[in-house]
Write an enzyme that holds these catalytic residues in place. Structure first.
Site, PDB file in Angstrom:
ATOM      1  N   PRO A  82      -3.698   4.792   1.124  1.00 42.17           N
ATOM      2  CA  PRO A  82      -3.432   3.381   1.422  1.00 42.17           C
ATOM      3  C   PRO A  82      -4.199   2.915   2.658  1.00 42.17           C
ATOM      4  O   PRO A  82      -4.274   3.618   3.674  1.00 42.17           O
ATOM      5  CB  PRO A  82      -1.920   3.355   1.663  1.00 42.17           C
ATOM      6  CG  PRO A  82      -1.395   4.503   0.847  1.00 42.17           C
ATOM      7  CD  PRO A  82      -2.455   5.561   0.946  1.00 42.17           C
ATOM      8  N   CYS A  83      -4.750   1.709   2.564  1.00 38.46           N
ATOM      9  CA  CYS A  83      -5.578   1.186   3.653  1.00 38.46           C
ATOM     10  C   CYS A  83      -4.775   0.383   4.672  1.00 38.46           C
ATOM     11  O   CYS A  83      -5.240   0.145   5.792  1.00 38.46           O
ATOM     12  CB  CYS A  83      -6.702   0.325   3.090  1.00 38.46           C
ATOM     13  SG  CYS A  83      -6.117  -1.182   2.245  1.00 38.46           S
ATOM     14  N   GLN A  84      -3.552  -0.032   4.319  1.00 32.06           N
ATOM     15  CA  GLN A  84      -2.806  -0.944   5.181  1.00 32.06           C
ATOM     16  C   GLN A  84      -2.598  -0.430   6.605  1.00 32.06           C
ATOM     17  O   GLN A  84      -2.615  -1.231   7.557  1.00 32.06           O
ATOM     18  CB  GLN A  84      -1.446  -1.284   4.550  1.00 32.06           C
ATOM     19  CG  GLN A  84      -1.532  -2.113   3.285  1.00 32.06           C
ATOM     20  CD  GLN A  84      -1.666  -1.239   2.038  1.00 32.06           C
ATOM     21  OE1 GLN A  84      -1.984  -0.053   2.132  1.00 32.06           O
ATOM     22  NE2 GLN A  84      -1.413  -1.834   0.887  1.00 32.06           N
ATOM     23  N   TYR A  86      -4.585   0.747   8.524  1.00 27.38           N
ATOM     24  CA  TYR A  86      -5.817   0.605   9.301  1.00 27.38           C
ATOM     25  C   TYR A  86      -6.366  -0.827   9.246  1.00 27.38           C
ATOM     26  O   TYR A  86      -7.524  -1.056   9.574  1.00 27.38           O
ATOM     27  CB  TYR A  86      -6.846   1.615   8.783  1.00 27.38           C
ATOM     28  CG  TYR A  86      -6.207   2.958   8.520  1.00 27.38           C
ATOM     29  CD1 TYR A  86      -5.780   3.757   9.575  1.00 27.38           C
ATOM     30  CD2 TYR A  86      -5.951   3.396   7.214  1.00 27.38           C
ATOM     31  CE1 TYR A  86      -5.127   4.954   9.344  1.00 27.38           C
ATOM     32  CE2 TYR A  86      -5.309   4.600   6.975  1.00 27.38           C
ATOM     33  CZ  TYR A  86      -4.888   5.378   8.044  1.00 27.38           C
ATOM     34  OH  TYR A  86      -4.234   6.565   7.822  1.00 27.38           O
TER      35      TYR A  86
END
Length: 380
Positions: A82-84, A86
């Site tokens: 998951p990118c959230q 960062y």
């Protein structure tokens, strides 16, 4: 001990979503298979099953044990966590974000395996390269004698009309006999490449015009048209409007196709194409331009997913000989295609694609960097 470079790849695909890493692996042409995938998103898992005929494991990754992972006898990890944690939208909580827990678990467990994977690949957003999660991952990989490559690249550099700058990590474990004590830790000598290929003369192919990815009849699909009421509410919101003759789109996010269109990806202008300057302080002036969202099929093409070929599209011939040289992009049409079950809505398709990645960039990094030695060893 790392095994022979000629051994077929047995990959585990973590955070599999709709299978972007699996498609990238297939497009790389490297001998091997994705033996298992892991994700908790039920809609994404339905799409994955629809296309690959394999059900992803929906066990939470942070609960996997050493025995669970070793049971697959895999020598490669493919990861798109998951990118959230960062992103600014996710408050940049990094390793303190609960959504980073699964990645942190994999970082922790890798050194406990009797045979750590020979190959590790990770994709994430810009900002991951300055994160504490990256520091933890690289420190662990360095301690296990991996040769590490990092880069920040966009599909534009590969001849694809989509600007989706992403962080990529490739790590290849050195064989026991080649273990050497390096003078400084990797983090003190790390290089993040920003050109393709990493060394030598940079290769840049000009992307083709967007008209090559457009879906016949999509201009008339009502649910793809930007609602008039949302446009009129967009006073002074500057968003990216592109025309069929343009050769670039901005990043598509999971919010694409929603009322937050002004920050989720490019909007296509279908009328009055002679107009190229826009007055965002007067939203009503945008109404005659026939603004619409790109369809899920069009976004899939811009993300280089294999999809059924359009009429007149050239289908690449199978490569008879592996090579580690950069390839000119051509829209993939190999099986299995990315297709969606009838139960998946357009908004869900956009969300899944926005959370995915560019399959061609992944394929080229796997082929030319991570598995480079395997390919060279198998060349005749």
């Amino acid at each position: 001990m790392a095994s022979s470079d000629n051994k077929p790849i047995r990959a585990l695909e973590f955070f599999s979503g709709i299978g972007g890493l699996h498609y990238g692996f297939n497009l790389s042409g490297v001998p091997g298979e994705v033996v298992a995938s892991f994700d908790v998103n039920t809609v994404g898992n339905d799409v994955y099953m629809h296309n690959f005929k394999k059900v992803p494991n929906n066990t939470s990754i942070d609960t996997l044990s050493v025995q669970d992972i070793e049971g697959y006898q895999a020598n490669c990890w493919l990861m798109s966590p998951p990118c959230q944690p960062y992103t600014r939208g996710g408050k940049l909580l990094d390793d303190q974000d609960p959504r980073a827990k699964a990645l942190l678990h994999l970082i922790d467990i890798i050194h406990k395996l009797s045979q750590p994977p020979e190959y590790v690949f990770l994709e994430n957003v810009l900002n991951f390269e300055t994160s504490r999660s990256r520091t933890l991952l690289l420190t662990q990989l360095d301690s296990l004698s991996y040769t590490i490559y990092e880069c920040l690249l966009s599909p534009l550099q590969f001849g694809i009309a989509n600007d989706r700058l992403r962080y990529y990590l490739m790590a290849r474990r050195r064989a026991t006999e080649s273990f050497v004590e390096l003078p400084t830790p990797y983090l003190e000598r790390a290089v993040i490449y920003t050109q393709w290929p990493f060394e030598g003369e940079e290769v840049r192919w000009e992307p083709t015009a967007l008209e090559s990815v457009l879906e016949l009849g999509a201009d008339e699909i009502e649910e793809l048209k930007v609602p008039e009421k949302d446009l009129l509410k967009s006073f002074n919101f500057r968003f990216d409007i592109v025309r069929p003759s343009d050769c670039r789109t901005s990043t598509f996010t999971k919010a694409y196709g929603s009322r937050h269109f002004y920050k989720a990806g490019s909007i296509l202008q279908t009328k009055q194409l002679e107009i190229t300057s826009y007055d965002f302080t007067n939203p009503s002036s945008l109404l005659p331009l026939g603004l619409r969202f790109f369809s899920p099929l069009e976004v899939a093409r811009l993300h280089a997913f294999p999809v059924p070929p359009s009429e007149g599209q050239l289908v690449p011939l199978p490569q008879l000989k592996q090579s580690t040289a950069p390839r000119l992009f051509r829209q993939p049409a190999s099986l299995p295609h990315l297709e969606f079950p009838d139960t998946v809505t357009t908004i869900q398709k956009h969300r899944l694609l926005g959370n995915s990645l560019n399959c061609w960039v992944v394929a080229e990094l796997l082929r030319c960097v991570l598995f480079r030695n395997s390919i060279r060893g198998g060349e005749q």
